[in-house]
Design an enzyme around this catalytic site. Structure first.
Site, PDB file in Angstrom:
ATOM      1  N   HIS A 234       2.676   0.017  -1.534  1.00 40.71           N
ATOM      2  CA  HIS A 234       2.116  -0.619  -2.568  1.00 40.71           C
ATOM      3  C   HIS A 234       1.412   0.352  -3.541  1.00 40.71           C
ATOM      4  CE1 HIS A 234       2.437  -4.254   0.149  1.00 40.71           C
ATOM      5  NE2 HIS A 234       2.269  -3.747   1.583  1.00 40.71           N
TER       6      HIS A 234
HETATM    7  C1  BDR Z   1      -3.432  -2.176   0.289  1.00 38.49           C
HETATM    8  O1  BDR Z   1      -3.933  -2.308   0.902  1.00 38.49           O
HETATM    9  C2  BDR Z   1      -3.889  -0.925   1.252  1.00 38.49           C
HETATM   10  O2  BDR Z   1      -2.780  -1.180   3.614  1.00 38.49           O
HETATM   11  C3  BDR Z   1      -3.344   0.043   1.134  1.00 38.49           C
HETATM   12  O3  BDR Z   1      -3.559   1.093   1.015  1.00 38.49           O
HETATM   13  C4  BDR Z   1      -2.567  -0.751  -0.319  1.00 38.49           C
HETATM   14  O4  BDR Z   1      -3.560  -0.389  -0.951  1.00 38.49           O
HETATM   15  C5  BDR Z   1      -1.575  -3.248   0.164  1.00 38.49           C
HETATM   16  O5  BDR Z   1      -2.682  -3.931   0.189  1.00 38.49           O
END
Ligand code: BDR
Ligand code: CA
Length: 299
Positions: A234
């Site tokens: 992500h």
């Molecule tokens: C986001 O949530 C976190 O767990 C990850 O680091 C990312 O920023 C994804 O939904």
């Protein structure tokens, strides 16, 4: 080469945050002014420690600041199901962790005021608590902010924390709403695009075979991430967009963030050509993974 882009990275490391930070440090296109930490994937103290671990791994000197320890209204809820007990999914050598010389929010305010004549970029990889607080304390900072680029939200995709909400927005929906209502130029990398970057075994094996300390750590962290419920890379997507926007397609919209009820943290788009938000929609996955591998192996 063009002058590097001045950027503050706000983060809650987190395994995908870790890979995003390494990508930024490995990229001459970016001048990382500072790392501001915030509670999110794990508690604030752990995020601050993890940022120091990563800085040591990357052999960098970027200043690191400790920020907001909880969302604006909601309690912090840490689950450990994706990023493991300490947020990075592996054991680390001991690292010195000095006391933060300034609060993350104060650093953001100070830098934005100093950058009024050459506005900087804020790259937000966690809940938006630090930036929302900075905007409340000192609205004049907007003049020193060229753009806010962020990982967060789910526009046409389902949520990953509630049926409709993505983790960063769900964790602090009030902060997200404040940032989206600020009028600042926003580039958003929602789950719709980041989910396309699932880590594949062959790529991970190629990283392992590079056999540098950084590649070994990335291999270990992402192996743990894959065996949990991590999903896509992500946070690295929005950093990659800053470096190689040609790998992505985008579309404009206005975005409203819901703050209560079953829909808290949901990001609702209204697609329009003159929308204030530029949202990433698709990524060239092979190109993205190649960029990531090339940069990470150079550290
Ligand atoms: C986001 O949530 C976190 O767990 C990850 O680091 C990312 O920023 C994804 O939904
Ligand atoms: Ca994150």
């Amino acid at each position: 080469m063009a002058k590097p882009l001045s950027v503050i990275i706000d983060t809650d490391p987190g395994i995908d945050d870790a890979v995003a930070l390494l990508l930024a440090w490995a990229s001459p296109e970016l001048n990382v002014l500072g790392i501001t930490t915030v509670a999110g994937n794990v508690e604030l103290e752990q995020c601050y420690l993890n940022a120091h671990r990563l800085r040591q791994l990357a052999s960098r000197m970027t200043p690191i600041y400790s920020g907001c320890s909880a969302p604006i209204l909601k309690p912090l809820q840490v689950t450990h199901s994706i990023h493991g007990r300490d947020g990075l999914g592996m054991s680390w050598p001991r690292v010195d962790v000095p006391k933060s010389t300034q609060h993350s929010v104060d650093f953001i305010i100070e830098q934005a005021l100093n950058h009024k004549n050459s506005p900087m970029t804020l790259c937000m990889l966690g809940p938006l608590t630090n930036l929302a607080t900075a905007l409340i304390l000192c609205p004049e900072i907007k003049e020193g902010i060229k753009q806010v680029v962020l990982m967060g939200g789910a526009l046409e995709s389902s949520g990953n924390t509630s049926p409709v909400a993505e983790f960063n927005f769900y964790t602090d929906p009030h902060a997200a709403a404040k940032v989206f209502d600020s009028g600042l130029p926003i580039v958003m990398s929602p789950l719709d695009v980041t989910r396309q970057t699932e880590v594949v075994a062959s790529w991970l094996d190629a990283i392992r075979s590079l056999d540098t300390p950084v590649c070994k750590a990335v291999y270990e962290m992402l192996s743990a991430y894959r065996s949990g419920s991590g999903g896509g890379l992500h946070d690295p997507c929005i950093v990659a967009w800053l470096i190689a926007p040609e790998l992505f397609t985008e579309k404009r919209c206005d975005v409203r963030v819901e703050v209560c009820g079953d829909r808290e943290g949901q990001s609702v788009p209204e697609w329009k050509e003159d929308g204030k938000v530029l949202s990433l929609t698709d990524v060239n996955v092979d190109g993205f993974l190649a960029l990531l591998k090339n940069r990470i192996q150079s550290l």
